[in-house]
Design an enzyme around this catalytic site. Sequence first.
Site, PDB file in Angstrom:
ATOM      1  N   PRO A 183       0.824  -1.218   0.000  1.00  0.00           N
ATOM      2  CA  PRO A 183       0.000   0.000   0.000  1.00  0.00           C
ATOM      3  C   PRO A 183       0.853   1.262   0.000  1.00  0.00           C
ATOM      4  O   PRO A 183       0.928   1.989   0.993  1.00  0.00           O
ATOM      5  CB  PRO A 183      -0.778  -0.130   1.314  1.00  0.00           C
ATOM      6  CG  PRO A 183       0.177  -0.851   2.225  1.00  0.00           C
ATOM      7  CD  PRO A 183       0.931  -1.820   1.346  1.00  0.00           C
ATOM      8  N   MET A 184       1.500   1.555  -1.112  1.00  0.00           N
ATOM      9  CA  MET A 184       2.411   2.700  -1.178  1.00  0.00           C
ATOM     10  C   MET A 184       1.642   4.013  -1.310  1.00  0.00           C
ATOM     11  O   MET A 184       0.938   4.241  -2.289  1.00  0.00           O
ATOM     12  CB  MET A 184       3.379   2.517  -2.344  1.00  0.00           C
ATOM     13  CG  MET A 184       4.323   1.340  -2.183  1.00  0.00           C
ATOM     14  SD  MET A 184       5.332   1.042  -3.649  1.00  0.00           S
ATOM     15  CE  MET A 184       4.122   0.249  -4.730  1.00  0.00           C
ATOM     16  N   GLN A 244      -6.683   0.405   4.469  1.00  0.00           N
ATOM     17  CA  GLN A 244      -5.654   0.686   5.468  1.00  0.00           C
ATOM     18  C   GLN A 244      -5.928   2.004   6.182  1.00  0.00           C
ATOM     19  O   GLN A 244      -6.225   3.016   5.551  1.00  0.00           O
ATOM     20  CB  GLN A 244      -4.261   0.749   4.826  1.00  0.00           C
ATOM     21  CG  GLN A 244      -3.158   0.858   5.882  1.00  0.00           C
ATOM     22  CD  GLN A 244      -1.764   0.938   5.309  1.00  0.00           C
ATOM     23  OE1 GLN A 244      -1.357   1.992   4.833  1.00  0.00           O
ATOM     24  NE2 GLN A 244      -1.024  -0.174   5.357  1.00  0.00           N
ATOM     25  N   CYS A 265       4.769   3.563   8.035  1.00  0.00           N
ATOM     26  CA  CYS A 265       5.097   4.706   7.184  1.00  0.00           C
ATOM     27  C   CYS A 265       6.242   5.519   7.798  1.00  0.00           C
ATOM     28  O   CYS A 265       6.132   5.969   8.943  1.00  0.00           O
ATOM     29  CB  CYS A 265       3.881   5.601   6.977  1.00  0.00           C
ATOM     30  SG  CYS A 265       4.229   7.035   5.925  1.00  0.00           S
ATOM     31  N   HIS A 301       7.991  -4.979   7.003  1.00  0.00           N
ATOM     32  CA  HIS A 301       8.957  -4.360   6.097  1.00  0.00           C
ATOM     33  C   HIS A 301      10.300  -4.430   6.817  1.00  0.00           C
ATOM     34  O   HIS A 301      10.464  -3.847   7.882  1.00  0.00           O
ATOM     35  CB  HIS A 301       8.577  -2.911   5.805  1.00  0.00           C
ATOM     36  CG  HIS A 301       9.506  -2.227   4.845  1.00  0.00           C
ATOM     37  ND1 HIS A 301       9.089  -1.770   3.619  1.00  0.00           N
ATOM     38  CD2 HIS A 301      10.822  -1.953   4.919  1.00  0.00           C
ATOM     39  CE1 HIS A 301      10.120  -1.225   2.985  1.00  0.00           C
ATOM     40  NE2 HIS A 301      11.186  -1.325   3.761  1.00  0.00           N
ATOM     41  N   GLY A 358      10.058  -6.091   1.356  1.00  0.00           N
ATOM     42  CA  GLY A 358      11.262  -5.285   1.258  1.00  0.00           C
ATOM     43  C   GLY A 358      12.302  -5.830   0.298  1.00  0.00           C
ATOM     44  O   GLY A 358      12.736  -6.974   0.413  1.00  0.00           O
ATOM     45  N   GLU A 359      12.701  -5.007  -0.691  1.00  0.00           N
ATOM     46  CA  GLU A 359      13.791  -5.297  -1.619  1.00  0.00           C
ATOM     47  C   GLU A 359      13.554  -6.510  -2.524  1.00  0.00           C
ATOM     48  O   GLU A 359      14.496  -7.210  -2.894  1.00  0.00           O
ATOM     49  CB  GLU A 359      15.110  -5.458  -0.870  1.00  0.00           C
ATOM     50  CG  GLU A 359      15.683  -4.164  -0.337  1.00  0.00           C
ATOM     51  CD  GLU A 359      15.957  -3.108  -1.418  1.00  0.00           C
ATOM     52  OE1 GLU A 359      16.760  -3.369  -2.328  1.00  0.00           O
ATOM     53  OE2 GLU A 359      15.355  -2.028  -1.334  1.00  0.00           O
ATOM     54  N   GLY A 402       6.489  -4.024  -3.238  1.00  0.00           N
ATOM     55  CA  GLY A 402       6.123  -2.624  -3.375  1.00  0.00           C
ATOM     56  C   GLY A 402       6.797  -1.972  -4.560  1.00  0.00           C
ATOM     57  O   GLY A 402       6.345  -2.079  -5.700  1.00  0.00           O
ATOM     58  N   ARG A 403       7.935  -1.313  -4.305  1.00  0.00           N
ATOM     59  CA  ARG A 403       8.590  -0.534  -5.358  1.00  0.00           C
ATOM     60  C   ARG A 403       9.020  -1.393  -6.546  1.00  0.00           C
ATOM     61  O   ARG A 403       9.121  -0.888  -7.669  1.00  0.00           O
ATOM     62  CB  ARG A 403       9.793   0.209  -4.769  1.00  0.00           C
ATOM     63  CG  ARG A 403       9.393   1.334  -3.800  1.00  0.00           C
ATOM     64  CD  ARG A 403      10.608   1.967  -3.165  1.00  0.00           C
ATOM     65  NE  ARG A 403      11.382   0.986  -2.416  1.00  0.00           N
ATOM     66  CZ  ARG A 403      12.699   1.062  -2.231  1.00  0.00           C
ATOM     67  NH1 ARG A 403      13.384   2.068  -2.742  1.00  0.00           N
ATOM     68  NH2 ARG A 403      13.330   0.132  -1.522  1.00  0.00           N
TER      69      ARG A 403
END
Length: 316
Positions: free
Chosen positions: A7-8, A68, A98, A168, A200-201, A223-224
């Site tokens: 959820p970015m 969220q 966050c 995360h 993460g990553e 995510g990213r």
Amino acid sequence: MKLFLAPMEGVVDWVMRDTLTRIGGIDQCVTEFLRVTDRLHPEMVFYKNCPELKTGSRTRWGTPVFVQLLGGQAEPLAINAQRAAKLGALGIDLNFGCPAKTVNRHDGGASLLKSCDRVHTIVKTVRDAVPAHVPVTAKIRLGFDDPTKCIEIAQAVEEAGATWLTVHCRTKTDGYKPPAYWEWIPRIKENVKMKIIANGEIWNVADFYRCVEVTQCEDYMVGRGVMSNPYIFRQIKQSLHDQEVEEMNWARAKALLPQFFESSTLYINDYFAVSRTKQWMKALSLKNQEAKSVFDEIKVLKKPVEFREKLEFICQ
């Protein structure tokens, strides 16, 4: 094994969720956070944050979406969670991860990780407020500035009755600097029984398998990585099912952009669409030189009409 879209904030809005779940491979989405202070949001705010509430809390392609919430006060979070559940949310996720300075200054996100008692109180109050069949989940970092806190925090979340926990694998002070410290996940799992989702990553299929090897989790959140490779979820699923993994290239990625721009225009307006499309193109350019060349050419355009024309020319 389920794969979750992270959820970015400022990235994964309704249009992005719709675009990415159409590609396939995503089993679960979570909305951008809805900031809760001391009051109950009107229904229109929930529908704006999560239009999928009008379609059974699922994207047009059938992917479940949790709402969220972010905030530091238990009771306001609880009454907003109740409203989300009444509107049809399939689950409530609580944001304790966050790292944004503005959010943390206003008693939200990762700032809550300084107090396990507060995390426990918030999760329990929300859990008690919504129907038992509605999952209440949480997303954390390893801690605010001390990763050793992650075990105590996870225990607090579990004792409060959360359905599962997403971790995360960095602290707040780590920000997004690599690496992600996946090795903390097995330590957490030794101390709690609830399901842990690793995050993460994960930028490609190889990263995914390295994360699996280290964490041995049931489920994973990306995510990213999906912003630079929108096909990563589908590629992971293809690999898991021993299918040929499709190549991700600029030609396939750019085909998504015109519809993304038009949908963002309808969702907010064309200036918003220009901003969000540039944001995504910048992310795509991080891993693709051809995309970078195109982004460098189009990023200077500010007028929606000029931007749309150039985008259509590039993507034809």
